[in-house]
Design a protein around this motif. Structure first.
Motif, mmCIF file in Angstrom:
data_model
loop_
_atom_site.group_PDB
_atom_site.id
_atom_site.type_symbol
_atom_site.label_atom_id
_atom_site.label_comp_id
_atom_site.label_asym_id
_atom_site.label_seq_id
_atom_site.Cartn_x
_atom_site.Cartn_y
_atom_site.Cartn_z
ATOM 1 N N LYS A 11 0.829 -1.213 0.000
ATOM 2 C CA LYS A 11 0.000 0.000 0.000
ATOM 3 C C LYS A 11 0.870 1.275 0.000
ATOM 4 O O LYS A 11 0.634 2.209 -0.779
ATOM 5 N N SER A 12 1.891 1.277 0.878
ATOM 6 C CA SER A 12 2.721 2.493 0.946
ATOM 7 C C SER A 12 3.565 2.643 -0.324
ATOM 8 O O SER A 12 3.861 3.759 -0.756
ATOM 9 N N THR A 14 2.613 1.757 -3.331
ATOM 10 C CA THR A 14 1.709 2.301 -4.357
ATOM 11 C C THR A 14 1.567 3.812 -4.170
ATOM 12 O O THR A 14 1.620 4.583 -5.128
ATOM 13 N N LEU A 15 1.423 4.229 -2.915
ATOM 14 C CA LEU A 15 1.309 5.661 -2.635
ATOM 15 C C LEU A 15 2.591 6.390 -3.042
ATOM 16 O O LEU A 15 2.553 7.461 -3.677
ATOM 17 N N ALA A 17 4.814 5.548 -5.279
ATOM 18 C CA ALA A 17 4.925 5.610 -6.739
ATOM 19 C C ALA A 17 3.996 6.683 -7.301
ATOM 20 O O ALA A 17 4.346 7.401 -8.243
ATOM 21 N N LYS A 18 2.819 6.795 -6.692
ATOM 22 C CA LYS A 18 1.852 7.795 -7.155
ATOM 23 C C LYS A 18 2.391 9.212 -6.895
ATOM 24 O O LYS A 18 2.287 10.107 -7.756
ATOM 25 N N LEU A 19 2.974 9.399 -5.729
ATOM 26 C CA LEU A 19 3.549 10.715 -5.420
ATOM 27 C C LEU A 19 4.678 11.047 -6.397
ATOM 28 O O LEU A 19 4.756 12.164 -6.931
ATOM 29 N N SER A 21 5.261 9.837 -9.467
ATOM 30 C CA SER A 21 4.830 10.100 -10.850
ATOM 31 C C SER A 21 4.001 11.387 -10.923
ATOM 32 O O SER A 21 3.922 12.023 -11.971
ATOM 33 N N GLY A 22 3.436 11.793 -9.774
ATOM 34 C CA GLY A 22 2.664 13.034 -9.752
ATOM 35 C C GLY A 22 3.527 14.270 -9.496
ATOM 36 O O GLY A 22 2.991 15.365 -9.293
ATOM 37 N N ASP A 24 5.863 14.713 -6.943
ATOM 38 C CA ASP A 24 6.235 15.012 -5.557
ATOM 39 C C ASP A 24 7.505 14.263 -5.151
ATOM 40 O O ASP A 24 8.055 13.509 -5.952
ATOM 41 N N ASN A 39 11.140 12.048 -9.541
ATOM 42 C CA ASN A 39 11.230 11.613 -10.932
ATOM 43 C C ASN A 39 12.344 12.405 -11.622
ATOM 44 O O ASN A 39 12.262 13.633 -11.730
ATOM 45 N N CYS A 132 8.140 2.695 -8.639
ATOM 46 C CA CYS A 132 8.141 3.980 -9.370
ATOM 47 C C CYS A 132 8.284 3.742 -10.872
ATOM 48 O O CYS A 132 7.741 4.501 -11.681
#
Ligand code: AMP
Ligand code: MG
Length: 329
Positions: A11-12, A14-15, A17-19, A21-22, A24, A39, A132
């Motif tokens: 879960k962490s 995934t979070l 990777a989302k940060l 790619s977004g 952050d 990134n 990531c």
């Protein structure tokens, strides 16, 4: 900003990777020290690293990868020497500097036409980088000039409130940053010593490797110019292990002095707060930044004793001479 500090799980990750790619930034463990990643293709995200750390903009970052094939995607030509290092010493605590292609923005490389690349061996770092699925540039996750972070608590001390996520992993096994090896010259050059030594690299390459003098202008590693690894209180370095001399000096300071040294010194400094570096050079590397951070909280002056002379010991010396700002006795 609220900073989440999360154990590493699906879960962490995934979070995280989302940060990334977004756009952050996220702090993550590696085998050397904790890193603060973004990134590497995203200029705005990379700038957030410099801001959170207060890092000078001309001090380039290391690009971290989980897949060796990514090196071809960011570098102009991967030389035979690079291939040998990649084969024998990667993943691990070594960084290679190669000519970059146009994909990596200048803010990652401090305007240089080269890029530093590393593949960490820590399973936690690899899990983060795989999640990531892109090159992540990352310096150490500390405020600029402070001792590098080797536990998630060190990262929280410096970064809480400044970044959205700290991945809470194990303490870093090596404890000092990677060896940086510049492969862009005829003779490979070690720009920053680490636990992977000159002789190990020479064995792998089958040729001589140089270590530039720190005043040699051909040495093109801007990071080396800046103040580094400094505790909050006055710090001194002794390099000969002369117990009587050290005691006399410690008393002359008329401060609450902490001694940071290997176990062999503990008995001789019974009247002082003692912060053990362990027994071996590897212990010293593993412990040095943690003990400096422990000592600065309890003392108002620190004396480091580092009297071991060997290739690996020199990588710790390189850190402690900077920690004390050159104040040796
Ligand atoms: P840190 O992020 O604190 O581990 O520092 C990274 C180190 O790598 C610094 O000493 C930089 O000067 C060095 N470095 C990063 N990229 C390059 C590059 N392209 N050429 C030379 N040195 C580099
Ligand atoms: Mg650093």
């Amino acid at each position: 900003m609220d900073t989440s500090i999360l154990d590493i799980d699906a879960k962490s990750l995934t979070l995280a990777a989302k940060l990334i790619s977004g756009g952050d930034i996220v702090a993550f463990p590696t085998e050397t020290v904790y890193g603060l990643g973004a990134n590497a293709f995203d200029e705005c995200a990379v700038k957030k690293i410099y801001q959170a750390k207060g890092r000078p903009g001309d001090n380039p970052l290391i690009v971290h990868i989980a897949d060796k094939a990514l090196i071809e995607k960011i570098c102009l030509n991967v030389s035979d020497d690079a291939k040998k290092i990649m084969h024998s010493l990667m993943p691990g605590p070594i960084t290679i500097v190669l000519e970059k292609n146009g994909k990596i923005p200048d803010c990652v490389t401090g305007g240089l036409n080269t890029v530093a690349v590393r593949m960490p061996s820590s399973p936690e770092a690899q899990a983060f980088l795989k999640a990531c699925n892109l090159p992540v540039c990352a310096p150490s996750a500390n405020t600029s000039t402070r001792p590098s972070p080797t536990t998630w608590k060190h990262v929280a001390e410096d970064m809480e409130g400044k970044i959205p996520l700290i991945l809470k992993g194990a303490d870093c096994q090596v404890g000092i940053e990677s060896t940086v090896l510049d492969l862009t010259h005829q003779m490979p050059l070690i720009l920053r010593p680490g636990i992977v030594t000159q002789s190990e690299i020479e064995n792998v390459l089958g040729k001589k490797v140089g270590i530039p003098d720190k005043f040699d202008k051909s040495m093109n590693s801007p990071g080396i110019r800046y103040k580094h690894y400094a505790p909050k209180c006055d710090t001194y370095l002794n390099t000969d292990g002369d117990r009587e001399k050290i005691k006399k000096f410690a008393l002359s300071l008329e401060k609450n002095v902490g001694i940071v040294a290997s176990d062999a010194y503990e008995k001789s400094f019974a009247g002082f707060k003692f912060f053990s570096l362990g027994n071996t050079v590897e212990d010293g590397a593993h412990n040095i930044f943690k003990k400096l951070r422990d000592a600065e909280k309890q003392c108002d002056a620190i004396i480091i004793i580092w009297d071991v002379k060997s290739e690996k010991a020199d990588s710790v010396f390189n850190r402690v001479i900077k920690s004390c700002g050159g104040k040796t006795f």
